[in-house]
Design an enzyme around this catalytic site. Structure first.
Site, PDB file in Angstrom:
ATOM      1  N   PHE A   8       7.337   4.363  -7.577  1.00  0.00           N
ATOM      2  CA  PHE A   8       7.736   3.724  -6.316  1.00  0.00           C
ATOM      3  C   PHE A   8       6.819   4.350  -4.993  1.00  0.00           C
ATOM      4  CE2 PHE A   8      10.662   0.901  -8.357  1.00  0.00           C
ATOM      5  CZ  PHE A   8      10.416  -0.348  -7.394  1.00  0.00           C
ATOM      6  N   ASP A   9       6.243   3.832  -4.249  1.00  0.00           N
ATOM      7  CA  ASP A   9       5.979   4.366  -3.093  1.00  0.00           C
ATOM      8  C   ASP A   9       7.118   3.832  -2.199  1.00  0.00           C
ATOM      9  OD1 ASP A   9       4.131   4.543  -0.724  1.00  0.00           O
ATOM     10  OD2 ASP A   9       4.518   2.436  -0.096  1.00  0.00           O
ATOM     11  N   LEU A  10       7.073   4.634  -1.064  1.00  0.00           N
ATOM     12  CA  LEU A  10       8.280   4.348  -0.143  1.00  0.00           C
ATOM     13  C   LEU A  10       8.075   3.691   1.085  1.00  0.00           C
ATOM     14  CD1 LEU A  10       9.993   8.023  -0.415  1.00  0.00           C
ATOM     15  CD2 LEU A  10      10.608   6.085  -1.421  1.00  0.00           C
ATOM     16  N   THR A  13       7.288  -0.247   1.400  1.00  0.00           N
ATOM     17  CA  THR A  13       7.545  -0.951  -0.182  1.00  0.00           C
ATOM     18  C   THR A  13       8.936  -0.853  -0.137  1.00  0.00           C
ATOM     19  OG1 THR A  13       5.531   0.049  -0.886  1.00  0.00           O
ATOM     20  CG2 THR A  13       7.401  -0.623  -2.374  1.00  0.00           C
TER      21      THR A  13
END
Length: 230
Positions: A8-10, A13
């Protein structure tokens, strides 16, 4: 396709980076004596300059230090003003470090994915201190088995090496059982593509799909993301 690992990007996102960025910028410029109208103009100029600098960094054209050392000086210069850009940068960093905004539904999404048996890994560009503070203060840190931040590992998405480091520390991961999830086309989607991964573009703003990069999935909401993965 059966996935086991989700990278996961943060920012934008899961974290509401844009919302916090705008609030932080407004505070910085106002605290430095800018009028309301000048603050709005300065913020718009900053966004364009900052976007260009980060794009250059992600392409390997500049060092990250150049972003932080020059972006506010460039804003002031474009406004025809003199001042200490590094002072603005220092104040802005404090604002970012206390930006604990989440996108609505982010935590419940991670909880559901974790319950469904996925291994969750955070893979983000950005400042290490800032990202760690956000993860801790938003309560998201426990959902991630590992956290990889460009500032700490010395390379940024979309560079394939960013993903090579993650895979090197997780022997059970493969190109077929791992999915890259993020909002950034030039960082997350291109990075996942460079690493040979399926990608999921979190497109909350209903942007047109770029012709040069074709995500495996495009979702406009967390509900749509759930439909694909759960």
């Amino acid at each position: 396709m059966t996935y086991k690992y989700l990278i996961f990007d943060l920012d934008d996102t899961l974290f509401d980076f844009k919302g916090g960025e705008m609030a932080g910028l407004e505070n910085v410029f106002m605290n430095h004596g800018f009028s309301s109208d000048l603050t709005q103009k300065a913020m718009a100029i900053y966004v364009e300059i900052n976007r260009g600098l980060w794009a250059a960094f992600e392409k390997g054209e500049i060092e990250k230090s150049e972003i932080h050392e020059t972006r506010f000086d460039r804003v002031l210069a474009q406004l025809g003003l003199s001042g200490d850009g590094l002072s603005f940068e220092k104040d802005y960093r404090q604002e970012l470090n206390h930006n604990y905004r989440l996108l609505k539904g982010a935590e419940s999404l991670l909880k559901d994915l974790q319950t469904a048996g996925y291994h969750l890994i955070a893979g983000t560009n950005g400042e290490a201190q800032t990202q760690h503070l956000r993860l801790e203060h938003t309560g998201l840190r426990p959902y991630f088995e590992q956290v990889y931040i460009s500032d700490e590992i010395g390379v940024a998405k979309p560079n394939k090496v960013f993903f090579d480091i993650i895979f090197g520390e997780n022997p059970a991961m493969s190109q077929t059982n791992t999915l890259m999830i993020g909002d950034g086309v030039a960082s997350d989607m291109l990075g996942g593509q460079n690493a040979g991964l399926d990608t999921m573009w979190v497109n909350f703003k209903d942007l047109p799909t770029p012709s040069s990069i074709q995500p495996t999935y495009t979702v406009a909401s967390y509900a749509a993301l759930r439909e694909v993965l759960i």
